[in-house]
Design an enzyme around this catalytic site. Structure first.
Site, PDB file in Angstrom:
ATOM      1  N   LYS A  16      95.188  65.239 -30.102  1.00  0.00           N
ATOM      2  CA  LYS A  16      94.664  66.429 -29.095  1.00  0.00           C
ATOM      3  C   LYS A  16      94.137  65.946 -28.021  1.00  0.00           C
ATOM      4  O   LYS A  16      93.538  64.485 -27.986  1.00  0.00           O
ATOM      5  CB  LYS A  16      93.429  67.049 -30.074  1.00  0.00           C
ATOM      6  CG  LYS A  16      93.648  68.026 -31.327  1.00  0.00           C
ATOM      7  CD  LYS A  16      93.712  69.282 -30.961  1.00  0.00           C
ATOM      8  CE  LYS A  16      94.051  70.004 -32.098  1.00  0.00           C
ATOM      9  NZ  LYS A  16      92.899  70.451 -32.772  1.00  0.00           N
ATOM     10  N   TYR A  60     106.353  66.214 -37.440  1.00  0.00           N
ATOM     11  CA  TYR A  60     106.044  65.446 -36.020  1.00  0.00           C
ATOM     12  C   TYR A  60     104.429  64.851 -36.046  1.00  0.00           C
ATOM     13  O   TYR A  60     103.599  65.638 -36.668  1.00  0.00           O
ATOM     14  CB  TYR A  60     106.339  66.358 -34.975  1.00  0.00           C
ATOM     15  CG  TYR A  60     105.750  67.773 -34.950  1.00  0.00           C
ATOM     16  CD1 TYR A  60     106.316  68.775 -35.739  1.00  0.00           C
ATOM     17  CD2 TYR A  60     104.759  67.947 -34.065  1.00  0.00           C
ATOM     18  CE1 TYR A  60     105.928  69.953 -35.642  1.00  0.00           C
ATOM     19  CE2 TYR A  60     104.136  69.419 -34.213  1.00  0.00           C
ATOM     20  CZ  TYR A  60     104.900  70.124 -34.832  1.00  0.00           C
ATOM     21  OH  TYR A  60     104.311  71.374 -34.932  1.00  0.00           O
ATOM     22  N   HIS A  78      94.524  79.578 -33.720  1.00  0.00           N
ATOM     23  CA  HIS A  78      95.558  78.925 -34.237  1.00  0.00           C
ATOM     24  C   HIS A  78      95.913  79.275 -35.679  1.00  0.00           C
ATOM     25  O   HIS A  78      96.992  79.686 -35.882  1.00  0.00           O
ATOM     26  CB  HIS A  78      95.072  77.450 -34.266  1.00  0.00           C
ATOM     27  CG  HIS A  78      95.943  76.607 -34.970  1.00  0.00           C
ATOM     28  ND1 HIS A  78      97.169  76.012 -34.284  1.00  0.00           N
ATOM     29  CD2 HIS A  78      95.709  76.145 -36.287  1.00  0.00           C
ATOM     30  CE1 HIS A  78      97.677  75.205 -35.443  1.00  0.00           C
ATOM     31  NE2 HIS A  78      97.063  75.197 -36.397  1.00  0.00           N
TER      32      HIS A  78
END
Ligand code: VOV
Length: 248
Positions: A148, A144, A171
């Site tokens: 941001k 995908y 993250h």
């Protein structure tokens, strides 16, 4: 102006999604289908030779759902090579029975949010291996594109380096829990395609995609700043499975 993240770039990437025109394919004689399939299989062999020589990498996956029937993901040294590859495929007989559904142009990217060690990173074999990776032949792929966000108080590009680094650390910590289960290849596409990054994930157990992406949705960098395009999920196509898929 906020400090821009520094990026390292590796191989260029093309994700080429095709649907099959099954009616047209069925209208061929078995001998014509065999000729088209053999020609395509010899292309797959050429791609695999390039991979053995570490001059690039290709992954072939079927796609589930109506967005496409299969994807060819190519990594190569230059955009010229990527373009030649695409054109060469388009000239094959099989390509005449495919319908282009979606494509994505990007380049394998690493950013300097995490420490990269001392010295020239481009001389570091571990970094080179990440920038010029052999695509894993895992059972499943998930692709995908994403951005941001740049809206009001949620503008990623207005944050300080420290704020961004802190969020990217969190993250990375989530991602690390999926080590051995999900392999990610992040490709940057600012200036190349409609989104800022392509996210390509590989896993033997497709459920791990759902678990990882869901967990990341609760993490600040994805929750506040993540904008996502269409998702594609698929199954590995080796030569046998490709032949089976094309069988009428
Ligand atoms: C599978 C696990 C996994 C792991 C370990 C991991 C780790 C890391 C690290 C350490 C870093 C920063 C340094 C670098 O390597 O560049 C990144 C960078 C990046 N990531 Fe990531 N990520 C993962 C997985 C992972 C996923 C599933 C996603 C999609 C997000 C979601 O919500 O759907 C993603 C996105 C990104 C992006 C877009 C970037 C670049 C952002 C930028 O602003 O530059 N990523 N990522």
């Amino acid at each position: 102006m906020s400090e821009a993240a520094l990026t390292l770039e590796g191989w260029y990437a093309l994700h080429d999604f095709r649907a099959m025109d099954w009616n047209a394919w069925k209208s061929l004689s078995p001998a014509e289908r065999k000729q088209a399939e053999d020609e395509f299989l010899s292309f797959i062999q050429e791609w695999s030779d390039i991979e053995d020589k570490k001059q690039g990498s290709t992954a072939l996956y079927s796609i589930i759902g109506q967005k496409a029937d299969f994807v060819m993901m190519h990594l190569r040294e230059s955009l010229e090579e990527i373009n030649e590859l695409e054109t060469a495929f388009n000239k094959t007989t099989l390509a005449q029975f495919t319908i282009p559904m979606y494509s994505y142009v990007s380049v394998v990217e690493l950013s300097n949010y995490m420490a990269q060690g001392d010295g020239d990173p481009m001389q570091n074999p571990e970094i080179i291996a990440r920038l010029k990776p052999t695509l894993p032949k895992a059972n499943h792929i998930c692709f995908y594109p994403m951005n941001k966000r740049r809206e009001g108080n949620d503008n990623w590009y207005m944050l300080s380096m420290e704020e961004r680094r802190g969020m990217m650390r969190s993250h990375g910590m989530i991602g690390r829990q999926y080590a051995g289960k999900v392999k990610q290849i992040i490709t940057g596409s600012v200036g190349f395609d409609d989104w800022e990054w392509g996210v390509t994930l590989f896993a033997d157990d497709a459920l791990q995609f759902k678990k990882l992406v869901y967990e990341m949705r609760f993490d600040e960098v994805s929750a506040r700043f993540g904008e996502f395009g269409e998702f594609f999920v698929g199954n590995l196509l080796d030569q046998n499975k490709m032949s089976k898929m094309l069988e009428i």
